[in-house]
Design a protein around this motif. Structure first.
Motif, PDB file in Angstrom:
ATOM      1  N   GLY A  84     -10.768 -16.411  -6.896  1.00 41.57           N
ATOM      2  CA  GLY A  84      -9.442 -15.857  -7.124  1.00 41.57           C
ATOM      3  C   GLY A  84      -9.426 -14.351  -6.971  1.00 41.57           C
ATOM      4  O   GLY A  84      -8.484 -13.774  -6.397  1.00 41.57           O
ATOM      5  N   ALA A  85     -10.464 -13.686  -7.473  1.00 45.03           N
ATOM      6  CA  ALA A  85     -10.552 -12.229  -7.345  1.00 45.03           C
ATOM      7  C   ALA A  85     -10.673 -11.821  -5.878  1.00 45.03           C
ATOM      8  O   ALA A  85     -10.057 -10.845  -5.439  1.00 45.03           O
ATOM      9  N   LEU A  86     -11.455 -12.567  -5.108  1.00 45.62           N
ATOM     10  CA  LEU A  86     -11.613 -12.256  -3.687  1.00 45.62           C
ATOM     11  C   LEU A  86     -10.308 -12.484  -2.930  1.00 45.62           C
ATOM     12  O   LEU A  86      -9.934 -11.696  -2.057  1.00 45.62           O
ATOM     13  N   LEU A  87      -9.570 -13.519  -3.294  1.00 46.06           N
ATOM     14  CA  LEU A  87      -8.273 -13.763  -2.653  1.00 46.06           C
ATOM     15  C   LEU A  87      -7.247 -12.701  -3.074  1.00 46.06           C
ATOM     16  O   LEU A  87      -6.422 -12.283  -2.265  1.00 46.06           O
ATOM     17  N   SER A  88      -7.314 -12.240  -4.314  1.00 41.63           N
ATOM     18  CA  SER A  88      -6.454 -11.133  -4.741  1.00 41.63           C
ATOM     19  C   SER A  88      -6.808  -9.863  -3.967  1.00 41.63           C
ATOM     20  O   SER A  88      -5.919  -9.105  -3.565  1.00 41.63           O
ATOM     21  N   ALA A  89      -8.094  -9.645  -3.747  1.00 41.48           N
ATOM     22  CA  ALA A  89      -8.534  -8.486  -2.965  1.00 41.48           C
ATOM     23  C   ALA A  89      -8.019  -8.591  -1.530  1.00 41.48           C
ATOM     24  O   ALA A  89      -7.585  -7.593  -0.940  1.00 41.48           O
ATOM     25  N   ARG A  90      -8.039  -9.802  -0.969  1.00 41.81           N
ATOM     26  CA  ARG A  90      -7.478 -10.017   0.371  1.00 41.81           C
ATOM     27  C   ARG A  90      -5.999  -9.647   0.400  1.00 41.81           C
ATOM     28  O   ARG A  90      -5.544  -8.931   1.289  1.00 41.81           O
ATOM     29  N   ASP A  91      -5.246 -10.115  -0.589  1.00 41.91           N
ATOM     30  CA  ASP A  91      -3.813  -9.821  -0.630  1.00 41.91           C
ATOM     31  C   ASP A  91      -3.547  -8.335  -0.826  1.00 41.91           C
ATOM     32  O   ASP A  91      -2.617  -7.777  -0.246  1.00 41.91           O
ATOM     33  N   TYR A  92      -4.366  -7.685  -1.637  1.00 47.81           N
ATOM     34  CA  TYR A  92      -4.212  -6.241  -1.864  1.00 47.81           C
ATOM     35  C   TYR A  92      -4.491  -5.482  -0.562  1.00 47.81           C
ATOM     36  O   TYR A  92      -3.759  -4.558  -0.208  1.00 47.81           O
ATOM     37  N   ALA A  93      -5.534  -5.897   0.148  1.00 50.13           N
ATOM     38  CA  ALA A  93      -5.851  -5.270   1.438  1.00 50.13           C
ATOM     39  C   ALA A  93      -4.697  -5.476   2.419  1.00 50.13           C
ATOM     40  O   ALA A  93      -4.313  -4.550   3.147  1.00 50.13           O
ATOM     41  N   ARG A  94      -4.122  -6.663   2.435  1.00 47.84           N
ATOM     42  CA  ARG A  94      -2.979  -6.933   3.316  1.00 47.84           C
ATOM     43  C   ARG A  94      -1.790  -6.056   2.937  1.00 47.84           C
ATOM     44  O   ARG A  94      -1.087  -5.543   3.803  1.00 47.84           O
ATOM     45  N   GLY A  95      -1.549  -5.898   1.642  1.00 46.81           N
ATOM     46  CA  GLY A  95      -0.450  -5.051   1.194  1.00 46.81           C
ATOM     47  C   GLY A  95      -0.642  -3.601   1.606  1.00 46.81           C
ATOM     48  O   GLY A  95       0.304  -2.932   2.050  1.00 46.81           O
ATOM     49  N   GLU A 116     -13.116  -6.779   5.700  1.00 44.90           N
ATOM     50  CA  GLU A 116     -14.063  -5.778   5.196  1.00 44.90           C
ATOM     51  C   GLU A 116     -13.467  -4.993   4.038  1.00 44.90           C
ATOM     52  O   GLU A 116     -14.169  -4.644   3.088  1.00 44.90           O
ATOM     53  N   THR A 117     -12.175  -4.728   4.112  1.00 41.57           N
ATOM     54  CA  THR A 117     -11.507  -4.033   3.017  1.00 41.57           C
ATOM     55  C   THR A 117     -11.467  -4.924   1.772  1.00 41.57           C
ATOM     56  O   THR A 117     -11.684  -4.449   0.657  1.00 41.57           O
ATOM     57  N   ALA A 118     -11.219  -6.211   1.956  1.00 35.67           N
ATOM     58  CA  ALA A 118     -11.222  -7.141   0.824  1.00 35.67           C
ATOM     59  C   ALA A 118     -12.605  -7.201   0.176  1.00 35.67           C
ATOM     60  O   ALA A 118     -12.721  -7.232  -1.060  1.00 35.67           O
ATOM     61  N   VAL A 119     -13.662  -7.187   0.967  1.00 36.30           N
ATOM     62  CA  VAL A 119     -15.028  -7.174   0.440  1.00 36.30           C
ATOM     63  C   VAL A 119     -15.260  -5.893  -0.360  1.00 36.30           C
ATOM     64  O   VAL A 119     -15.833  -5.919  -1.460  1.00 36.30           O
ATOM     65  N   PHE A 120     -14.790  -4.766   0.182  1.00 36.04           N
ATOM     66  CA  PHE A 120     -14.918  -3.481  -0.507  1.00 36.04           C
ATOM     67  C   PHE A 120     -14.226  -3.543  -1.872  1.00 36.04           C
ATOM     68  O   PHE A 120     -14.781  -3.127  -2.886  1.00 36.04           O
ATOM     69  N   ILE A 121     -13.014  -4.075  -1.905  1.00 35.60           N
ATOM     70  CA  ILE A 121     -12.250  -4.168  -3.154  1.00 35.60           C
ATOM     71  C   ILE A 121     -12.963  -5.092  -4.140  1.00 35.60           C
ATOM     72  O   ILE A 121     -13.145  -4.751  -5.310  1.00 35.60           O
ATOM     73  N   ALA A 122     -13.368  -6.265  -3.674  1.00 38.52           N
ATOM     74  CA  ALA A 122     -13.992  -7.251  -4.554  1.00 38.52           C
ATOM     75  C   ALA A 122     -15.330  -6.768  -5.106  1.00 38.52           C
ATOM     76  O   ALA A 122     -15.730  -7.172  -6.201  1.00 38.52           O
ATOM     77  N   SER A 123     -15.998  -5.894  -4.383  1.00 39.40           N
ATOM     78  CA  SER A 123     -17.308  -5.398  -4.798  1.00 39.40           C
ATOM     79  C   SER A 123     -17.223  -4.282  -5.836  1.00 39.40           C
ATOM     80  O   SER A 123     -18.234  -3.921  -6.436  1.00 39.40           O
ATOM     81  N   ASP A 124     -16.055  -3.727  -6.039  1.00 40.44           N
ATOM     82  CA  ASP A 124     -15.855  -2.622  -6.975  1.00 40.44           C
ATOM     83  C   ASP A 124     -15.004  -3.131  -8.145  1.00 40.44           C
ATOM     84  O   ASP A 124     -13.844  -3.484  -7.950  1.00 40.44           O
ATOM     85  N   ARG A 125     -15.573  -3.149  -9.322  1.00 36.76           N
ATOM     86  CA  ARG A 125     -14.877  -3.755 -10.471  1.00 36.76           C
ATOM     87  C   ARG A 125     -13.520  -3.115 -10.741  1.00 36.76           C
ATOM     88  O   ARG A 125     -12.542  -3.811 -11.018  1.00 36.76           O
ATOM     89  N   LYS A 126     -13.433  -1.799 -10.668  1.00 39.10           N
ATOM     90  CA  LYS A 126     -12.179  -1.108 -10.939  1.00 39.10           C
ATOM     91  C   LYS A 126     -11.114  -1.494  -9.915  1.00 39.10           C
ATOM     92  O   LYS A 126      -9.974  -1.813 -10.278  1.00 39.10           O
ATOM     93  N   LEU A 127     -11.486  -1.520  -8.635  1.00 35.33           N
ATOM     94  CA  LEU A 127     -10.533  -1.897  -7.590  1.00 35.33           C
ATOM     95  C   LEU A 127     -10.174  -3.377  -7.686  1.00 35.33           C
ATOM     96  O   LEU A 127      -9.025  -3.770  -7.503  1.00 35.33           O
ATOM     97  N   ARG A 128     -11.181  -4.195  -7.968  1.00 30.59           N
ATOM     98  CA  ARG A 128     -10.962  -5.633  -8.112  1.00 30.59           C
ATOM     99  C   ARG A 128      -9.987  -5.925  -9.251  1.00 30.59           C
ATOM    100  O   ARG A 128      -9.060  -6.724  -9.112  1.00 30.59           O
ATOM    101  N   ASP A 129     -10.173  -5.235 -10.378  1.00 28.72           N
ATOM    102  CA  ASP A 129      -9.267  -5.425 -11.508  1.00 28.72           C
ATOM    103  C   ASP A 129      -7.850  -4.979 -11.164  1.00 28.72           C
ATOM    104  O   ASP A 129      -6.875  -5.638 -11.540  1.00 28.72           O
TER     105      ASP A 129
END
Length: 179
Positions: A84-95, A116-129
């Motif tokens: 779910g966090a990775l899919l949220s990161a995908r949506d955030y990257a798309r936004g 790659e942006t979604a991976v970057f977001i998901a790998s960083d707790r602050k960005l992922r949150d």
């Protein structure tokens, strides 16, 4: 004042790069806009980066299918919260891409950049949150994703990363966008 000037300069540079990439015709570009398969990405390193979310139920079939379409190998090893966090990161990257590229954010050539942006977001707790919180607000409000995230330090950091990835892809010749 100094940080604003730096952000302004980065924004101008990024917009210039985006314009060059999007508007430049490619002689060898195929006529169709069919999606090309992205090379697979191993989900295990992301599982390790998101160990704080490794609890509870396993990822659902729907989550696994969505992540598999993005090219994540072994997505079934993720917990439901990690997927779910990775899919949220995908949506955030798309936004963020919607904000930067407008209607061009859907171009198939940008799929690798978005992943790659979604991976970057998901790998960083602050960005992922930040991405998870933003996605929860959208979901609870009945709004569809993707949508442009609100102005925030997280969005600025994600857009800086997108600009970096775009510049690297442009410099290596690995990114060409059909016009």
């Amino acid at each position: 004042m100094g940080i604003l000037a730096v952000l302004l300069v980065l924004s101008v540079i990024f917009v210039g790069l985006v314009f060059l990439v999007i508007k430049r015709p490619e002689a060898s570009a195929p006529a169709s806009s069919a999606r090309t398969a992205l090379p697979p990405v191993d989900a295990v390193p992301l599982k390790m980066a998101m160990m704080d979310l490794d609890r509870g139920r396993a990822a659902t079939e729907r989550q696994i299918a969505s992540l598999s379409r993005l090219g994540f190998r072994d997505a079934g090893l993720l917990s439901g919260a990690q997927a779910g966090a990775l899919l949220s990161a995908r949506d955030y990257a798309r936004g963020c891409a919607m904000f930067l590229f407008g209607a061009d954010w859907k171009k198939p050539a940008l799929e690798a950049l978005l992943r790659e942006t979604a991976v970057f977001i998901a790998s960083d707790r602050k960005l992922r949150d930040a991405a998870r919180d933003w996605n929860d607000v959208l979901f609870k409000g009945g709004r569809e994703t993707p949508a442009v995230p609100p102005e925030s330090p997280a969005r600025r950091e994600v857009m800086r990363q997108m600009a970096k990835l775009l510049a690297e892809a442009q410099a290596s010749g690995s990114l060409s966008i059909e016009t």
